[in-house]
Design a protein around this motif. Structure first.
Motif, PDB file in Angstrom:
ATOM      1  N   LYS A  27    -156.598   2.304  39.433  1.00 25.68           N
ATOM      2  CA  LYS A  27    -155.973   1.066  38.962  1.00 25.68           C
ATOM      3  C   LYS A  27    -156.094   0.986  37.448  1.00 25.68           C
ATOM      4  O   LYS A  27    -157.124   1.317  36.879  1.00 25.68           O
ATOM      5  CB  LYS A  27    -156.703  -0.114  39.623  1.00 25.68           C
ATOM      6  CG  LYS A  27    -156.123  -1.459  39.334  1.00 25.68           C
ATOM      7  CD  LYS A  27    -155.268  -1.932  40.514  1.00 25.68           C
ATOM      8  CE  LYS A  27    -154.683  -3.309  40.232  1.00 25.68           C
ATOM      9  NZ  LYS A  27    -153.466  -3.229  39.407  1.00 25.68           N
ATOM     10  N   MET A  32    -159.305   5.941  44.414  1.00 28.73           N
ATOM     11  CA  MET A  32    -158.812   6.130  45.776  1.00 28.73           C
ATOM     12  C   MET A  32    -158.179   7.502  45.969  1.00 28.73           C
ATOM     13  O   MET A  32    -157.368   7.919  45.157  1.00 28.73           O
ATOM     14  CB  MET A  32    -157.731   5.081  46.044  1.00 28.73           C
ATOM     15  CG  MET A  32    -158.043   4.227  47.229  1.00 28.73           C
ATOM     16  SD  MET A  32    -156.608   3.241  47.571  1.00 28.73           S
ATOM     17  CE  MET A  32    -156.054   4.011  49.036  1.00 28.73           C
ATOM     18  N   ALA A  91    -151.758   7.944  38.636  1.00 33.72           N
ATOM     19  CA  ALA A  91    -151.806   8.830  39.803  1.00 33.72           C
ATOM     20  C   ALA A  91    -152.017  10.256  39.324  1.00 33.72           C
ATOM     21  O   ALA A  91    -151.397  10.684  38.340  1.00 33.72           O
ATOM     22  CB  ALA A  91    -150.502   8.735  40.589  1.00 33.72           C
ATOM     23  N   GLY A 115    -150.751  -1.379  35.993  1.00 32.28           N
ATOM     24  CA  GLY A 115    -150.204  -0.532  37.051  1.00 32.28           C
ATOM     25  C   GLY A 115    -151.241   0.440  37.573  1.00 32.28           C
ATOM     26  O   GLY A 115    -152.378   0.072  37.831  1.00 32.28           O
ATOM     27  N   TYR A 116    -150.812   1.685  37.718  1.00 32.85           N
ATOM     28  CA  TYR A 116    -151.673   2.714  38.297  1.00 32.85           C
ATOM     29  C   TYR A 116    -151.570   3.996  37.501  1.00 32.85           C
ATOM     30  O   TYR A 116    -150.549   4.267  36.864  1.00 32.85           O
ATOM     31  CB  TYR A 116    -151.228   3.031  39.729  1.00 32.85           C
ATOM     32  CG  TYR A 116    -151.860   2.150  40.758  1.00 32.85           C
ATOM     33  CD1 TYR A 116    -153.062   2.521  41.354  1.00 32.85           C
ATOM     34  CD2 TYR A 116    -151.262   0.946  41.131  1.00 32.85           C
ATOM     35  CE1 TYR A 116    -153.652   1.714  42.307  1.00 32.85           C
ATOM     36  CE2 TYR A 116    -151.839   0.132  42.078  1.00 32.85           C
ATOM     37  CZ  TYR A 116    -153.037   0.522  42.666  1.00 32.85           C
ATOM     38  OH  TYR A 116    -153.613  -0.280  43.601  1.00 32.85           O
ATOM     39  N   VAL A 156    -146.872  10.157  45.614  1.00 29.03           N
ATOM     40  CA  VAL A 156    -147.425   8.966  44.945  1.00 29.03           C
ATOM     41  C   VAL A 156    -147.032   7.715  45.733  1.00 29.03           C
ATOM     42  O   VAL A 156    -147.855   6.821  45.968  1.00 29.03           O
ATOM     43  CB  VAL A 156    -146.937   8.887  43.477  1.00 29.03           C
ATOM     44  CG1 VAL A 156    -147.254   7.523  42.865  1.00 29.03           C
ATOM     45  CG2 VAL A 156    -147.560  10.006  42.647  1.00 29.03           C
ATOM     46  N   VAL A 209    -147.787   4.714  36.791  1.00 31.33           N
ATOM     47  CA  VAL A 209    -146.964   3.946  37.731  1.00 31.33           C
ATOM     48  C   VAL A 209    -146.948   2.476  37.325  1.00 31.33           C
ATOM     49  O   VAL A 209    -148.000   1.899  37.061  1.00 31.33           O
ATOM     50  CB  VAL A 209    -147.515   4.067  39.170  1.00 31.33           C
ATOM     51  CG1 VAL A 209    -146.690   3.218  40.137  1.00 31.33           C
ATOM     52  CG2 VAL A 209    -147.529   5.514  39.628  1.00 31.33           C
ATOM     53  N   SER A 210    -145.766   1.874  37.253  1.00 29.22           N
ATOM     54  CA  SER A 210    -145.675   0.450  36.929  1.00 29.22           C
ATOM     55  C   SER A 210    -144.560  -0.202  37.745  1.00 29.22           C
ATOM     56  O   SER A 210    -143.807   0.485  38.438  1.00 29.22           O
ATOM     57  CB  SER A 210    -145.405   0.276  35.432  1.00 29.22           C
ATOM     58  OG  SER A 210    -144.156   0.859  35.107  1.00 29.22           O
ATOM     59  N   SER A 228    -148.786  -5.076  40.129  1.00 31.10           N
ATOM     60  CA  SER A 228    -148.844  -4.320  38.885  1.00 31.10           C
ATOM     61  C   SER A 228    -148.283  -5.108  37.717  1.00 31.10           C
ATOM     62  O   SER A 228    -147.215  -4.835  37.242  1.00 31.10           O
ATOM     63  CB  SER A 228    -148.034  -3.056  39.057  1.00 31.10           C
ATOM     64  OG  SER A 228    -146.710  -3.418  39.368  1.00 31.10           O
ATOM     65  N   TYR A 269    -149.530  10.850  36.313  1.00 37.14           N
ATOM     66  CA  TYR A 269    -148.363   9.974  36.230  1.00 37.14           C
ATOM     67  C   TYR A 269    -148.793   8.541  36.003  1.00 37.14           C
ATOM     68  O   TYR A 269    -149.838   8.101  36.493  1.00 37.14           O
ATOM     69  CB  TYR A 269    -147.544  10.033  37.524  1.00 37.14           C
ATOM     70  CG  TYR A 269    -147.079  11.414  37.897  1.00 37.14           C
ATOM     71  CD1 TYR A 269    -145.929  11.949  37.326  1.00 37.14           C
ATOM     72  CD2 TYR A 269    -147.803  12.185  38.814  1.00 37.14           C
ATOM     73  CE1 TYR A 269    -145.493  13.221  37.672  1.00 37.14           C
ATOM     74  CE2 TYR A 269    -147.381  13.456  39.160  1.00 37.14           C
ATOM     75  CZ  TYR A 269    -146.223  13.974  38.585  1.00 37.14           C
ATOM     76  OH  TYR A 269    -145.817  15.228  38.920  1.00 37.14           O
ATOM     77  N   ASN A 289    -156.157  10.329  48.510  1.00 33.49           N
ATOM     78  CA  ASN A 289    -155.351  10.555  49.711  1.00 33.49           C
ATOM     79  C   ASN A 289    -155.089  12.034  49.866  1.00 33.49           C
ATOM     80  O   ASN A 289    -154.734  12.709  48.890  1.00 33.49           O
ATOM     81  CB  ASN A 289    -153.988   9.868  49.570  1.00 33.49           C
ATOM     82  CG  ASN A 289    -154.091   8.387  49.787  1.00 33.49           C
ATOM     83  OD1 ASN A 289    -153.998   7.916  50.903  1.00 33.49           O
ATOM     84  ND2 ASN A 289    -154.304   7.663  48.697  1.00 33.49           N
ATOM     85  N   ILE A 326    -142.100   5.438  37.553  1.00 30.44           N
ATOM     86  CA  ILE A 326    -143.072   6.504  37.389  1.00 30.44           C
ATOM     87  C   ILE A 326    -142.725   7.196  36.083  1.00 30.44           C
ATOM     88  O   ILE A 326    -141.595   7.654  35.908  1.00 30.44           O
ATOM     89  CB  ILE A 326    -143.109   7.438  38.620  1.00 30.44           C
ATOM     90  CG1 ILE A 326    -144.204   8.482  38.473  1.00 30.44           C
ATOM     91  CG2 ILE A 326    -141.769   8.049  38.950  1.00 30.44           C
ATOM     92  CD1 ILE A 326    -144.659   9.099  39.807  1.00 30.44           C
ATOM     93  N   LEU A 382    -155.516   7.894  43.035  1.00 35.54           N
ATOM     94  CA  LEU A 382    -154.925   6.696  42.438  1.00 35.54           C
ATOM     95  C   LEU A 382    -156.014   5.930  41.708  1.00 35.54           C
ATOM     96  O   LEU A 382    -157.088   5.719  42.259  1.00 35.54           O
ATOM     97  CB  LEU A 382    -154.386   5.777  43.532  1.00 35.54           C
ATOM     98  CG  LEU A 382    -152.988   5.977  44.099  1.00 35.54           C
ATOM     99  CD1 LEU A 382    -152.671   4.825  45.044  1.00 35.54           C
ATOM    100  CD2 LEU A 382    -151.938   6.076  43.009  1.00 35.54           C
ATOM    101  N   ILE A 397    -154.036  13.365  46.312  1.00 32.35           N
ATOM    102  CA  ILE A 397    -153.485  12.391  45.370  1.00 32.35           C
ATOM    103  C   ILE A 397    -154.573  11.381  45.029  1.00 32.35           C
ATOM    104  O   ILE A 397    -155.137  10.746  45.922  1.00 32.35           O
ATOM    105  CB  ILE A 397    -152.247  11.665  45.949  1.00 32.35           C
ATOM    106  CG1 ILE A 397    -151.164  12.679  46.290  1.00 32.35           C
ATOM    107  CG2 ILE A 397    -151.668  10.647  44.982  1.00 32.35           C
ATOM    108  CD1 ILE A 397    -151.079  13.027  47.737  1.00 32.35           C
ATOM    109  N   ILE A 452    -152.155  14.271  40.642  1.00 34.20           N
ATOM    110  CA  ILE A 452    -151.969  15.312  41.664  1.00 34.20           C
ATOM    111  C   ILE A 452    -152.178  16.643  40.956  1.00 34.20           C
ATOM    112  O   ILE A 452    -151.363  17.049  40.122  1.00 34.20           O
ATOM    113  CB  ILE A 452    -150.555  15.270  42.282  1.00 34.20           C
ATOM    114  CG1 ILE A 452    -150.226  13.868  42.810  1.00 34.20           C
ATOM    115  CG2 ILE A 452    -150.426  16.302  43.401  1.00 34.20           C
ATOM    116  CD1 ILE A 452    -148.802  13.702  43.309  1.00 34.20           C
ATOM    117  N   HIS A 475    -143.741  15.129  44.141  1.00 34.01           N
ATOM    118  CA  HIS A 475    -144.860  14.343  43.612  1.00 34.01           C
ATOM    119  C   HIS A 475    -144.569  12.845  43.663  1.00 34.01           C
ATOM    120  O   HIS A 475    -145.448  12.050  43.959  1.00 34.01           O
ATOM    121  CB  HIS A 475    -145.201  14.786  42.187  1.00 34.01           C
ATOM    122  CG  HIS A 475    -146.060  16.018  42.169  1.00 34.01           C
ATOM    123  ND1 HIS A 475    -146.649  16.497  41.022  1.00 34.01           N
ATOM    124  CD2 HIS A 475    -146.432  16.854  43.162  1.00 34.01           C
ATOM    125  CE1 HIS A 475    -147.351  17.588  41.318  1.00 34.01           C
ATOM    126  NE2 HIS A 475    -147.224  17.827  42.608  1.00 34.01           N
TER     127      HIS A 475
END
Lengths: 168, 500
Positions: free
Chosen positions: A18, A1, A25, A22-23, B461, A34-35, B477, A32, A3, A48, A16, A14, A27, B457
């Motif tokens: 899956k 995805m 990310a 989590g993810y 995000v 992400v959870s 998640s 990063y 953005n 993050i 993303l 950005i 940039i 950032h």
């Protein structure tokens, strides 16, 4: 995805993806993890790279207002079409717009007037402050969309200049 | 005799502040509103409300005959003007006096005197209060200006006699620039105040703006409530104020307080007034002007002295004596105020009216919020961009700064651009934490005050995650959080009310 988001005139991409817990990310060169995501009403929380962040947000069509750690941010969604720099003369070069909504107190020009770059084309007043809107370039006034005494919104074209290319 | 009903000729947070004082005194508060303010927050605090005109301030909050007329119809005995609008308008004070209404403030004569900068300078000088060296009268020909500039020494400043807010002011560093600066100052003064009179005085290079709060009743009793330092200003408007000032010691504080009382006495000024001084690098102080109103920053004085200034204003206007002796007034701890404005610090502090989509106000020990807004309200473009004031009190300056910093972090206003982040950054600068600053602080610390890049950032995000959530893509998640489509009541299953 993917953005595309604009913050203070800078456009960021950005990505993303899956992952199982989590993810991811991305940039630019930064990546990063992400959870522990939690989203409810005006609140979004997540970790993050392990660090817990709490963010408040609100949305007004394509504009997102966000607050994190005492800073307030305005982030706008950029449509795919906008992000490609194709048009030769940017929109704002042909008109003057007010950065703030307010009362149009002065309109010293008329349609057909030749104006010089930097000349005042309109004065908008809001919250006890007057803002002079100046011609972005030399040109001829082609269209005036408001009258003195009228209320203008932010980013509405007030005075439009004749297109550079038509003249040539 | 205490009033039964007071009309509050103002809007926003100060109207609410005054209504609170009225309630505590058992006085009914009459609120007024313009067309655009029909649903403004201050009206919820009033016992009665009246429309006073169309949205532009000239048609409503500045419309003397409408305000007086509504006060009569509502049966008010007194009018509290708040700050701004008609607060320092001697014509308005006079109109109140002539209509048999009590103007909660000084008499129209005292107002007229302190409103004229040249006249008030001349008056205070008579009682030995120092003023900035310069002209005693409005300058006429350029040779007079030249002579005075030479006498006090460059740099000098050309100021509008009727001025305020920096309009008509010109700093002049050499004789060469003098004539052009006088002409420019006169032009600006003429367009801003309708009066081209300008005068000249010595320019103070690194001034600190320090003011003293004074109360004086109709029986000749006078007391000062110490200082407020208001040197943090943008475009000549204060944004952070604190008390006590880090620049004063006890001796200087006492001398300035006594000078402030002299100014108020010689002007035969009654009610609450503020005497503004400039303090130079060598700790010389000079009288600047009298602010003849309750000030935006009055709460910090209330926090350290424990004196309710608006209550005192009302009592004095009703003819009561000040029930405070100078010796009984003490400064306890430290207070800071930050003004929350609808403006964009990243774009020249341009005002940003609009809808408040989300609002969360801070709370906790030593935290006070004087606010005029609510979530869902459209901040109108017609008036001053002040939204609210955040005031903190703590036992000392270091703790007060920490408290302010954290309270600003808890203060969330979404939907319109605002200066909350900027105010928090001021708290973090080394100059502010050391108390080592002057009125040039904002211009000289631009870099340290610009928006930090570190969290951008994280915010991006978050925005991407929210967009994903909206599209219905699951962003769960790890299963720690359960998505609810049902209310907790439904999940509880069958339940019934206990009889006892």
């Amino acid at each position: 995805m993917e953005n595309r988001l604009r913050h203070l005139n800078e456009i960021h991409l950005i990505k993303l993806a899956k992952e199982k817990d989590g993810y991811k990310a991305i940039i630019g060169d930064a990546e990063y993890k992400v959870s522990d995501l939690f989203v409810k009403e005006n609140l979004i929380c997540f970790r993050i790279d392990g660090e817990l962040r709490v963010i408040y947000h609100a949305q007004d069509s394509g504009t997102r207002y966000m607050a994190l750690a005492g800073e307030h941010y305005v982030v706008e969604t950029v449509k795919a079409r906008e992000s490609g720099a194709k048009s030769t003369v940017p929109q704002e070069e042909n008109s003057v717009t007010s950065q703030m909504p307010g009362l149009l107190v002065k309109l010293p020009v008329a349609v057909g007037d030749k104006v010089k770059a930097g000349e005042t084309l309109a004065i908008v007043e809001a919250m006890k402050m007057q803002n002079e809107l100046r011609a972005p370039r030399d040109g001829t006034v082609e269209k005036i969309n408001f009258q003195e005494g009228e209320q203008v919104d932010a980013l509405q074209a007030i005075v439009e200049l004749a297109d550079l290319h038509e003249k040539q | 005799m205490m009033f039964k009903k007071i009309l509050i000729a103002n809007r926003g947070e100060i109207a609410i502040r005054i209504a609170r004082a009225c309630r505590e005194l058992g006085i009914r508060a009459v609120g007024v509103y313009s067309t655009v303010d029909e649903n403004a927050h201050h009206l919820r605090y009033m016992d009665d409300t009246h429309w006073i005109g169309d949205s532009p301030p000239q048609a409503s909050y500045l419309n003397i005959s409408n305000v007086i007329d509504v006060a009569g119809r509502a049966g008010a005995q007194a009018i509290h003007p708040g700050y701004g609008f008609l607060a320092e308008n001697s014509d308005f004070a006079k109109a109140c006096e002539e209509s048999g209404l009590v103007f909660i403030g000084p008499s129209s004569n005292a107002l007229a005197l302190v409103g004229d900068k040249v006249a008030s300078r001349n008056t205070v000088q008579k009682v030995g209060v120092p003023i900035i060296p310069g002209m005693r009268t409005v300058g006429k020909d350029s040779s007079g200006f030249k002579k005075m500039a030479k006498k006090v020494g460059y740099p000098v400043i050309v100021k509008a006699s009727m001025g305020g807010g920096g309009k008509g002011m010109r700093i002049v560093r050499t004789e060469k620039e003098l004539e052009a600066s006088i002409a420019a100052g006169q032009r600006e003064a003429k367009s801003a105040f309708g009066d081209a009179s300008v005068y000249l005085e010595k320019y103070i290079e690194k001034p600190r703006h320090i003011e003293f709060q004074v109360l004086r009743d109709h029986h000749g009793n006078v007391a000062h409530l110490f200082e407020r330092e208001c040197s943090i200003q943008r475009r000549h408007q204060k944004i952070i104020e604190e008390t006590p000032s880090a620049a004063l010691d006890d001796e200087l504080r006492m001398n300035m307080g006594e000078a402030a009382k002299k100014v108020i006495e010689i002007a035969e000024y009654t009610n609450a007034g503020t005497v503004e001084f400039l303090l130079d690098e060598n700790r010389n102080f000079y009288f600047l002007e009298v602010n003849a109103r309750v000030q935006v920053e009055h709460p910090i004085t209330e926090m350290v002295t424990g004196v309710d200034l608006v209550r005192q204003q009302i009592r004095i206007a009703a003819g009561d004596k000040i029930n405070l002796s100078q010796a009984s007034i003490k400064q306890r701890g430290h207070a800071i105020e930050a003004r929350i404005y609808a403006e964009d610090p990243e774009n020249n502090f341009l005002p940003c009216p609009g809808r408040i989509l989300y609002l969360n106000e801070p709370s906790g020990p030593g935290i006070r919020v004087d606010s005029g807004i609510y979530q869902g309200w459209d901040v109108p473009p017609h008036y001053d961009p002040i939204l609210s004031k955040l005031i903190v009190w703590a036992e000392n300056r270091d703790v007060a700064i920490e408290r302010m910093s954290n309270a600003l972090k808890d203060y969330i206003v979404l939907g319109i651009k605002n200066n909350l982040g900027y105010l928090k950054r001021i708290m973090g600068t080394s100059k502010f934490t050391k108390g080592d600053y002057d009125t040039h602080f904002i211009d000289e610390n631009e870099e340290e005050l610009s928006i930090p890049k570190e969290n951008i950032h994280v915010v991006l995000v978050a925005a991407a995650l929210l967009a994903a959530e909206k599209k219905g893509v699951s962003v769960e998640s790890g299963g720690t959080q359960v998505r609810r489509d049902t209310t907790p009541w439904q999940e509880l299953g069958h339940w019934e009310i206990c009889e006892d």
